[in-house]
Write a protein that holds these residues in place. Structure first.
Motif, PDB file in Angstrom:
ATOM      1  N   UNK A 169      -1.119 -12.330   1.331  1.00  0.00           N
ATOM      2  CA  UNK A 169      -0.720 -11.329   0.646  1.00  0.00           C
ATOM      3  C   UNK A 169      -2.772 -11.310  -0.097  1.00  0.00           C
ATOM      4  N   UNK A 170      -2.848 -12.732  -0.361  1.00  0.00           N
ATOM      5  CA  UNK A 170      -3.553 -13.277  -0.483  1.00  0.00           C
ATOM      6  C   UNK A 170      -4.781 -13.449   0.092  1.00  0.00           C
ATOM      7  N   UNK A 214      -6.340  -9.657  -0.909  1.00  0.00           N
ATOM      8  CA  UNK A 214      -7.281 -10.178  -1.447  1.00  0.00           C
ATOM      9  C   UNK A 214      -8.797  -9.995  -1.250  1.00  0.00           C
ATOM     10  N   UNK A 215      -8.735 -11.407  -1.002  1.00  0.00           N
ATOM     11  CA  UNK A 215      -9.602 -12.065  -0.138  1.00  0.00           C
ATOM     12  C   UNK A 215     -10.566 -11.063   0.387  1.00  0.00           C
ATOM     13  N   UNK A 216      -9.707 -10.215   1.417  1.00  0.00           N
ATOM     14  CA  UNK A 216     -10.763  -8.962   2.890  1.00  0.00           C
ATOM     15  C   UNK A 216     -11.814  -8.434   1.460  1.00  0.00           C
ATOM     16  N   UNK A 217     -11.054  -7.991   0.492  1.00  0.00           N
ATOM     17  CA  UNK A 217     -11.758  -6.928  -0.107  1.00  0.00           C
ATOM     18  C   UNK A 217     -12.632  -7.005  -0.684  1.00  0.00           C
ATOM     19  N   UNK A 275      -1.531  -8.145   4.425  1.00  0.00           N
ATOM     20  CA  UNK A 275      -2.619  -7.920   3.853  1.00  0.00           C
ATOM     21  C   UNK A 275      -3.127  -6.721   3.440  1.00  0.00           C
ATOM     22  N   UNK A 276      -2.246  -6.125   3.980  1.00  0.00           N
ATOM     23  CA  UNK A 276      -2.749  -4.171   3.592  1.00  0.00           C
ATOM     24  C   UNK A 276      -2.423  -4.358   1.977  1.00  0.00           C
ATOM     25  N   UNK A 277      -0.819  -4.495   1.440  1.00  0.00           N
ATOM     26  CA  UNK A 277      -0.671  -4.783   0.125  1.00  0.00           C
ATOM     27  C   UNK A 277      -1.688  -5.643  -0.847  1.00  0.00           C
ATOM     28  N   UNK A 278      -1.878  -6.825  -0.576  1.00  0.00           N
ATOM     29  CA  UNK A 278      -2.857  -7.684  -0.829  1.00  0.00           C
ATOM     30  C   UNK A 278      -4.503  -6.194  -0.946  1.00  0.00           C
ATOM     31  N   UNK A 279      -4.853  -6.063  -0.255  1.00  0.00           N
ATOM     32  CA  UNK A 279      -5.955  -5.249  -0.125  1.00  0.00           C
ATOM     33  C   UNK A 279      -5.861  -3.960  -1.539  1.00  0.00           C
ATOM     34  N   UNK A 280      -4.982  -2.714  -1.097  1.00  0.00           N
ATOM     35  CA  UNK A 280      -4.273  -2.268  -1.878  1.00  0.00           C
ATOM     36  C   UNK A 280      -4.168  -2.462  -3.084  1.00  0.00           C
TER      37      UNK A 280
END
Lengths: 582, 582
Positions: B61-62, B65-68, B440-445
């Motif tokens: 999840x983190x 967020x970091x990717x986005x 990962x997708x949720x963090x990005x979302x």
């Protein structure tokens, strides 16, 4: 010689040796790079191949099988993060001393650290948490390399098994094409068909002179206690009972010592110390001048504090694994000797001449505490403490009881008392994580007659994926899910005094309807309404098959208050008794 | 000075510096040992604290967020296997070059390796998969130690961020009692209130002399291609387009290069190479004598083989992270230089004098392949390939498209073509695992306008727990679940020729009704019946909130056949075209 032939013969030799080394179960996660090993394994008639898509659960599932069978279990996965998912179970296996053979497929050397897909640095991937790591040579078909593959396998299995048992990691570089040549002669090994090299390994045993000196030191010591933590040896119960009988020392038996349930005598086995050692009067009344400790440090915090508060007592710590198990840093003698051997040897040097007085005091305080347990028994509403108190009664003879960490293991310690039902008690107490509990229990259930898993909602949630094994393999398991919607243990910790961030950071309610999860995995879900209902369901459980989940809903605040009230009320009675004695 | 004061001030300094270092988000998993850090973090007004019970999902999840956000994200957990659960996301972050600050709480030194509960060896826990590890000093309140805490934090954040970005691990020993003293002056730092030390860091830039030499080598080269893989720099698209325009070289753009969608020109961007480079005639017709590569190695296996089959071409590999990205081992020049800087500098040394002929051949083959895509478009039944072909049309302007690994990323590569919708494409391509995709997708979302996740059933299952974040934080996410009941990619691999163990080891059907899972996490589940239905649902998706899952059921065998038929039929047309050209 073809690449395919090399791949096939090398791996057939390795897998044949796995079986010769006593390995019966492998847990395989699907992947591409691991294809040759997976296919060769699937061909072996004496190897049970279990498939598990989630590598984290897969490794814990293997851990469960290994814990119950006392045999190393092999796990196999493809390269990349798949292997990283094994890490939690490997750490647990390392500290819990459970033999695992971790087999990871890898890209060959020329495809490493150059941005090739699915290639990560797998050399020493698990750091200090495996007993041994070996980077395997690329497959080759020569007498020498076949001997090498067989020897490495036998050696790895032996290292995993010998005390202290633990995980071993072998990393296999595989080049494409990855398909071996499977035929009926695959395992037809002519040179030494019954295995390449047998490893003969002994137990740690101290000398007779050392034992005699220890026996001398015990002379005249009348205020001694024996503390038994988590220990797997089946012969230990009888041996430590003999030691206790001759020394007249009480045995403080952690639930994972396997001493609270069985056909041995219970006269000297103290099972309620977690409750009465919260009382200051009891602690000063029972002050020891000698402590003999076996196995892991017990679960009970009250006992740990009691030990810490007696720094002047001699403390003998016996560890057959040769590791340093002394969190209070108070041992006077660290004894690296197989525990049963130590008891048996020591007994032969002792005379039965101690006074019974100190033992009787422990027995009396224990008896009073037990009487007070009826206060828990009388609770009408569903309660976590009473649940564990009743389990000894409700579970069938010979059952396996697997408990989750955090609150369940502590309630088990407080409320699951001596009984003759031969109930095997299990938990993941290497690193005490809540992760992987469902999978470990399912692995254990594969080789247990009737397994009951008792765990909290966060622990159940953490390894929800693990339930896929129950569905896929129709594993019979009874799960008692204590649902207090969050982390119950935090209500007992100091942060509970600081409400500002408490529910956010510690309470962490999930608000999940677990019935949906259980149905997804083809299980039966029953919401327990009251004690009669629970009893009825557990009676029915003797006949029921597959995945059964019984949800017991409790309240975190109420649970904490109940525990505190109980401890206070028992404490009062104990104080009165102790003062009456003086 | 009290223990509590030391703990509080030291951690307040550290957390204040986190914020000064540009960190806005922390993902915390509940635990006891991490209590002081968690409480201090929760007190900071400028820090968003996200709670995630499962550490494996938490770390992914983190990562999302970091990717986005292109900012380091901190993750915090307690001691023991909790920390081991971070490992998969850390490995992914390391290879995908995503900045993470991994903060693990630990027992203090005197409680390590002595059998204390929840204590494991956390020193260098993640081995070579973090850029830096530091064992933090025990908390102390002295000017020197507060400076130390602030410096370490600033330094760790800078190391995590600078190219190649990646994870950094700080291990914190905490003694009991664990409760800090929270008051309104907590972050009132007088000495250098705006942060302790600012790290100024530059990009890798090669000299003008080097650039000039490279420009010289390009002179007279007419058969050159530019290959762009996964790359995060927003300014790169314009820069590489300018380079292509002056060199007259086609750009083979991987979907993760972010070049297939946007407002830049598409004349030189070849988007169907994964299809036509399966054809031998096209490959020999388009033979290059120079390859310029940016970013990670592209997804396409056809392209990888094409590169391998041209070992005599000069190959320039440009990597601003200074790592060795050359899985074919064919580079002639390894150029460690920030990619956009390289393009801009190089352009200034080039003359616009190349022939257009070679570029036109690529454009023609690309155009023919695109025309043939209508064969996919015409498929009446639900199909995996067509789904990705349609996404460019179905998704809204500015959407984020996150794709799962295994088949989805490959189908995306084959069928998601140039468009002007500014669709940001994301995937976990560091180690290409299927694990952690949902999280990962949720963090990005969390930080994207409208995020669509397309993934297969095994990938969805592997990180089912991750959905708890969608429920807890009401995250808007649209998940297109391609359910072919197992591992679809294996049907394309050689093992599909060996039916004996295929379904057991590779097909691995789960037979799960995912609607139950989605309902458990309060999501809406829609089973897509046909293409009109999908279109309707995706139109509605613009308004819908929360977790939305659209299940598209496909068949693994049929999918493989469809792909093969398509490739064969396109291949034939391409061969005819190429032969006509000659």
């Amino acid at each position: 010689m073809s690449h395919q032939e090399s791949l096939t013969v090398y791996l057939a030799a390795f897998v044949a040796e796995l079986v010769h080394s006593g390995i019966t179960d492998v847990v395989v996660s699907p992947g591409s790079r691991s294809t040759p090993m997976a296919l060769v394994m699937a061909e072996h008639p004496d190897l049970k191949v279990h498939i598990h898509v989630d590598e984290r659960s897969a490794a814990f599932f293997a851990l469960g099988i290994a814990k119950v069978t006392n045999r190393p279990v092999a796990i196999l996965c493809t390269s990349g993060t798949a292997a990283a998912n094994y890490f939690p179970a490997i750490v647990e296996a390392h500290y819990a001393r459970v033999p695992l053979l971790v087999l990871t497929a890898d890209r060959p050397h020329e495809l490493r650290e150059i941005g090739a897909p699915q290639a990560i640095d797998q050399i020493h991937l698990y750091g200090h948490h495996v007993k041994w790591f070996a980077e395997m040579a690329p497959p080759e078909k020569s007498d020498e390399m076949i001997r090498y593959a067989r020897t490495l396998c036998s050696r790895a299995a032996a290292i995993a098994s010998k005390a202290p048992a633990g995980p071993v990691h072998l990393n296999f570089p595989f080049r494409e094409p990855l398909i071996p040549q499977l035929d009926e002669n695959l395992f037809n090994i002519i040179e030494r068909p019954k295995g390449y090299v047998k490893v003969h390994t002994g137990d740690l045993t101290i000398s007779n002179e050392d034992i005699e000196q220890i026996a001398q030191r015990l002379k005249g010591k009348e205020r001694g206690v024996i503390v038994c933590g988590n220990l797997a040896d089946h012969q230990f119960a009888a041996a430590v009972n003999r030691l206790s009988a001759i020394l007249k020392f009480p045995i403080l038996a952690d639930p994972l010592s396997q001493l609270r349930s069985g056909k041995h005598g219970f006269d000297n086995i103290i099972d309620t110390y977690d409750t009465f050692l919260r009382n200051e009067d009891a602690k000063s009344h029972l002050k020891p001048d000698l402590i003999i400790r076996f196995g892991a440090m017990p679960v009970s915090k009250a006992l740990t504090i009691f030990i810490k508060e007696n720094p002047n007592a001699d403390q003998f710590v016996i560890d057959g694994g040769g590791r340093w198990r002394d969190p209070a840093n108070l041992s006077t003698d660290m004894i690296f000797c197989q525990e049963t051997v130590f008891c048996n040897k020591l007994v032969s040097y002792l005379n039965d001449n101690s006074s019974l007085e100190y033992l009787h005091e422990w027995q009396r305080v224990n008896a009073i505490t037990k009487q007070n347990m009826t206060k828990v028994e009388k609770l009408k509403e569903l309660s976590e403490g009473k649940l564990f108190y009743q389990l000894a009664e409700l579970l069938p003879e010979g059952a396996t009881l697997f408990v989750g960490n955090s609150m369940p293991i502590r309630d088990l310690d407080s409320f699951f008392l001596n009984n003759q039902k031969n109930i095997k008690v299990m938990a993941n107490r290497g690193a005490n994580g809540i992760d992987g509990t469902v999978s470990t229990a399912l692995g254990a259930a594969l080789y247990s007659k009737s397994l009951y898993l008792v765990l909290g909602d966060l622990t159940f949630f953490h390894d929800l994926n693990g339930l896929i094994a129950a569905k896929k393999y129709n594993i019979d398991i009874h799960i008692i899910l204590i649902n207090n919607n969050g982390g119950g243990i935090f209500s007992f910790l100091p942060q509970a005094q600081h409400p500002k961030h408490f529910e956010l950071l510690f309470g962490t309610p999930l608000d999940i309807d677990f019935e949906l999860a259980v149905r997804m995995f083809n299980g039966e879900f029953t919401k327990i309404t009251d004690w009669d209902h629970l009893q009825l369901e557990l009676e029915k459980s003797l006949q029921s098959k597959g995945l059964q989940v019984y949800e017991v809903i409790t309240n975190r605040d109420k649970n904490r208050d109940e525990h505190r009230q109980f401890w206070q009320s028992v404490s009062q009675e104990i104080s009165e008794f102790v003062k009456g004695e003086l």
